[in-house]
Scaffold this motif. Structure first.
Motif, PDB file in Angstrom:
ATOM      1  N   ILE A  56       0.889  -1.165   0.000  1.00 44.33           N
ATOM      2  CA  ILE A  56       0.000   0.000   0.000  1.00 44.33           C
ATOM      3  C   ILE A  56       0.932   1.221   0.000  1.00 44.33           C
ATOM      4  N   ALA A  57       0.823   2.055  -1.034  1.00 40.53           N
ATOM      5  CA  ALA A  57       1.783   3.153  -1.191  1.00 40.53           C
ATOM      6  C   ALA A  57       1.781   4.100   0.002  1.00 40.53           C
ATOM      7  N   ASN A  58       2.982   4.571   0.320  1.00 36.23           N
ATOM      8  CA  ASN A  58       3.219   5.416   1.483  1.00 36.23           C
ATOM      9  C   ASN A  58       4.409   6.321   1.156  1.00 36.23           C
ATOM     10  N   ASP A  59       4.493   7.487   1.760  1.00 34.67           N
ATOM     11  CA  ASP A  59       5.713   8.297   1.677  1.00 34.67           C
ATOM     12  C   ASP A  59       6.116   8.616   0.228  1.00 34.67           C
ATOM     13  N   LEU A  83       3.713  -5.893   9.602  1.00 32.59           N
ATOM     14  CA  LEU A  83       4.691  -5.852  10.699  1.00 32.59           C
ATOM     15  C   LEU A  83       3.933  -6.196  11.968  1.00 32.59           C
ATOM     16  N   GLN A  84       4.607  -6.951  12.836  1.00 35.51           N
ATOM     17  CA  GLN A  84       3.977  -7.286  14.099  1.00 35.51           C
ATOM     18  C   GLN A  84       4.744  -6.658  15.240  1.00 35.51           C
ATOM     19  N   ARG A  85       4.103  -6.621  16.383  1.00 30.07           N
ATOM     20  CA  ARG A  85       4.764  -6.020  17.547  1.00 30.07           C
ATOM     21  C   ARG A  85       6.024  -6.815  17.894  1.00 30.07           C
ATOM     22  N   TRP A  86       5.905  -8.147  17.684  1.00 31.92           N
ATOM     23  CA  TRP A  86       7.031  -9.015  18.005  1.00 31.92           C
ATOM     24  C   TRP A  86       7.078 -10.154  17.003  1.00 31.92           C
ATOM     25  N   ASN A 105       0.126  -0.091  10.808  1.00 33.13           N
ATOM     26  CA  ASN A 105       1.328  -0.559  11.503  1.00 33.13           C
ATOM     27  C   ASN A 105       1.983   0.608  12.234  1.00 33.13           C
ATOM     28  N   ARG A 106       3.120   0.349  12.884  1.00 32.13           N
ATOM     29  CA  ARG A 106       3.722   1.409  13.710  1.00 32.13           C
ATOM     30  C   ARG A 106       4.269   2.578  12.900  1.00 32.13           C
ATOM     31  N   PHE A 107       4.338   2.433  11.581  1.00 28.53           N
ATOM     32  CA  PHE A 107       4.740   3.556  10.729  1.00 28.53           C
ATOM     33  C   PHE A 107       3.518   4.193  10.048  1.00 28.53           C
ATOM     34  N   ILE A 109       1.264   2.781   8.209  1.00 23.54           N
ATOM     35  CA  ILE A 109       0.920   2.235   6.891  1.00 23.54           C
ATOM     36  C   ILE A 109      -0.206   1.227   7.092  1.00 23.54           C
ATOM     37  N   LYS A 110      -1.208   1.317   6.234  1.00 21.39           N
ATOM     38  CA  LYS A 110      -2.347   0.402   6.323  1.00 21.39           C
ATOM     39  C   LYS A 110      -1.877  -1.042   6.115  1.00 21.39           C
ATOM     40  N   GLN A 111      -2.346  -1.929   6.963  1.00 23.64           N
ATOM     41  CA  GLN A 111      -2.000  -3.346   6.803  1.00 23.64           C
ATOM     42  C   GLN A 111      -3.149  -4.219   7.314  1.00 23.64           C
ATOM     43  N   PRO A 112      -3.205  -5.481   6.859  1.00 26.01           N
ATOM     44  CA  PRO A 112      -4.250  -6.365   7.368  1.00 26.01           C
ATOM     45  C   PRO A 112      -4.020  -6.651   8.853  1.00 26.01           C
ATOM     46  N   VAL A 113      -5.097  -6.879   9.581  1.00 27.35           N
ATOM     47  CA  VAL A 113      -4.972  -7.348  10.970  1.00 27.35           C
ATOM     48  C   VAL A 113      -4.328  -8.737  10.896  1.00 27.35           C
ATOM     49  N   ALA A 114      -3.324  -8.966  11.737  1.00 29.50           N
ATOM     50  CA  ALA A 114      -2.551 -10.208  11.649  1.00 29.50           C
ATOM     51  C   ALA A 114      -3.426 -11.453  11.781  1.00 29.50           C
ATOM     52  N   SER A 115      -3.201 -12.379  10.882  1.00 26.68           N
ATOM     53  CA  SER A 115      -3.894 -13.663  10.940  1.00 26.68           C
ATOM     54  C   SER A 115      -2.877 -14.691  10.474  1.00 26.68           C
ATOM     55  N   PHE A 116      -2.346 -15.445  11.426  1.00 25.23           N
ATOM     56  CA  PHE A 116      -1.208 -16.306  11.142  1.00 25.23           C
ATOM     57  C   PHE A 116      -1.485 -17.271   9.987  1.00 25.23           C
ATOM     58  N   ARG A 117      -2.718 -17.772   9.935  1.00 25.23           N
ATOM     59  CA  ARG A 117      -2.997 -18.789   8.904  1.00 25.23           C
ATOM     60  C   ARG A 117      -3.027 -18.209   7.485  1.00 25.23           C
ATOM     61  N   HIS A 118      -3.059 -16.885   7.379  1.00 27.14           N
ATOM     62  CA  HIS A 118      -3.017 -16.278   6.049  1.00 27.14           C
ATOM     63  C   HIS A 118      -1.601 -15.827   5.656  1.00 27.14           C
ATOM     64  N   GLN A 119      -0.644 -16.088   6.543  1.00 23.10           N
ATOM     65  CA  GLN A 119       0.727 -15.645   6.251  1.00 23.10           C
ATOM     66  C   GLN A 119       1.505 -16.758   5.558  1.00 23.10           C
ATOM     67  N   VAL A 120       2.416 -16.349   4.663  1.00 20.56           N
ATOM     68  CA  VAL A 120       3.120 -17.357   3.869  1.00 20.56           C
ATOM     69  C   VAL A 120       4.634 -17.126   3.860  1.00 20.56           C
ATOM     70  N   HIS A 121       5.352 -18.219   3.626  1.00 19.52           N
ATOM     71  CA  HIS A 121       6.789 -18.131   3.363  1.00 19.52           C
ATOM     72  C   HIS A 121       6.939 -17.540   1.963  1.00 19.52           C
ATOM     73  N   PRO A 122       7.980 -16.686   1.748  1.00 16.67           N
ATOM     74  CA  PRO A 122       8.107 -16.034   0.449  1.00 16.67           C
ATOM     75  C   PRO A 122       8.152 -16.990  -0.745  1.00 16.67           C
ATOM     76  N   VAL A 123       8.612 -18.210  -0.530  1.00 14.81           N
ATOM     77  CA  VAL A 123       8.731 -19.137  -1.660  1.00 14.81           C
ATOM     78  C   VAL A 123       7.355 -19.481  -2.255  1.00 14.81           C
TER      79      VAL A 123
END
Ligand SMILES: Nc1nc2c(c(=O)[nH]1)N(C=O)[C@@H](CNc1ccc(C(=O)N[C@@H](CCC(=O)O)C(=O)O)cc1)CN2
Ligand SMILES: Nc1ncnc2c1ncn2[C@@H]1O[C@H](COP(=O)(O)OP(=O)(O)OP(=O)(O)O)[C@@H](O)[C@H]1O
Length: 201
Positions: A56-59, A83-86, A105-107, A109-123
């Protein structure tokens, strides 16, 4: 005017290049986004990719929103950085769906609310469209300085040949420098596309 990167500290270079993109007018941004779209939309790299990482474009970043919308029309799967808190310096890419809820996020920038099952390894991704602060024509990239993309993609360092994902940097033409000094952890991109042209090696 192309900048001679070696004459500036990384901090000064980042500041100068961020300033360049931030001072583009809304009309210049709109035209740049449209030209970017026209350069990418029919390209086989985009057409063949099913799982695409975007942002999502920023800056003052060049805005890939038209590509995001097109990818949705073509029933591609879209992922955005979160980005997550930890851990503080970790970034993940998360699949977005019609049910995605949004946060900042802390900068800011609009981001989805974290949902681990929707996150992927870059490969898992075929293509990542990466925001750049600066670039050179050899694939060198300068990011916001958090090292988020470099960490997320660090596994690529150990690969002799890159297969996935294809890393395509997006930038305004005015963010080009002659040659960037790369650090050991930097992950170069395969190609860069600006509002004006493609840079491939
Ligand atoms: N659109 C977009 N999304 C993205 C990135 C990006 O570069 N562009 N990122 C790619 O990394 C991550 C965010 N990284 C960022 C890193 C630094 C700053 C930033 O503004 N830093 C301030 C210092 C602010 C502070 O410390 O509180 C600065 O440098 O002025 C923003 C985003 C994830 N999402
Ligand atoms: N794979 C990694 N493991 C640990 N630290 C890393 C890694 N990659 C980068 N870093 C750290 O991140 C910091 C920022 O790196 P750099 O200035 O190259 O960021 P950048 O490439 O501009 O940002 P980004 O990758 O988010 O676009 C550096 O201090 C570096 O030590």
């Amino acid at each position: 005017m192309t900048i001679t990167a070696a004459t500036l500290s990384p901090k000064a270079l980042r500041k100068l290049l961020r300033n360049r993109r931030c001072t583009l007018t809304p009309l210049q941004q709109k035209i740049a986004a449209k030209h970017l779209y026209q350069q990418v939309i029919h390209h086989p790299l985009f057409r063949k990719a099913q799982h695409i990482g975007l942002y999502i474009a920023n800056d003052g970043e060049i805005d890939p929103y038209l590509l995001l919308k097109a990818a949705q029309r073509y029933k591609k799967t879209i992922y955005l950085p979160i980005l997550q808190r930890w851990p503080k310096f970790a970034m993940a890419f998360q699949r977005i769906t019609p049910d995605t809820r949004w946060t900042l996020n802390r900068f800011n920038i609009k981001q989805p609310v974290a949902s681990f099952r929707h996150q992927v390894h870059p490969v898992k991704l075929d293509l990542i469209l990466m925001p750049l602060v600066g670039f050179d024509e050899y694939g060198g990239r300068l990011g916001m300085g958090g090292g988020f993309y470099d960490r997320y993609l660090s596994y690529l360092k150990n690969r002799k040949r890159w297969h996935k994902p294809y890393l395509l940097g997006l930038a305004h033409e005015c963010q080009k420098v002659d040659k960037l000094q790369l650090n050991s952890w930097d992950i170069p991109v395969h190609a860069i596309v600006t509002d004006q042209r493609w840079y491939t090696q």
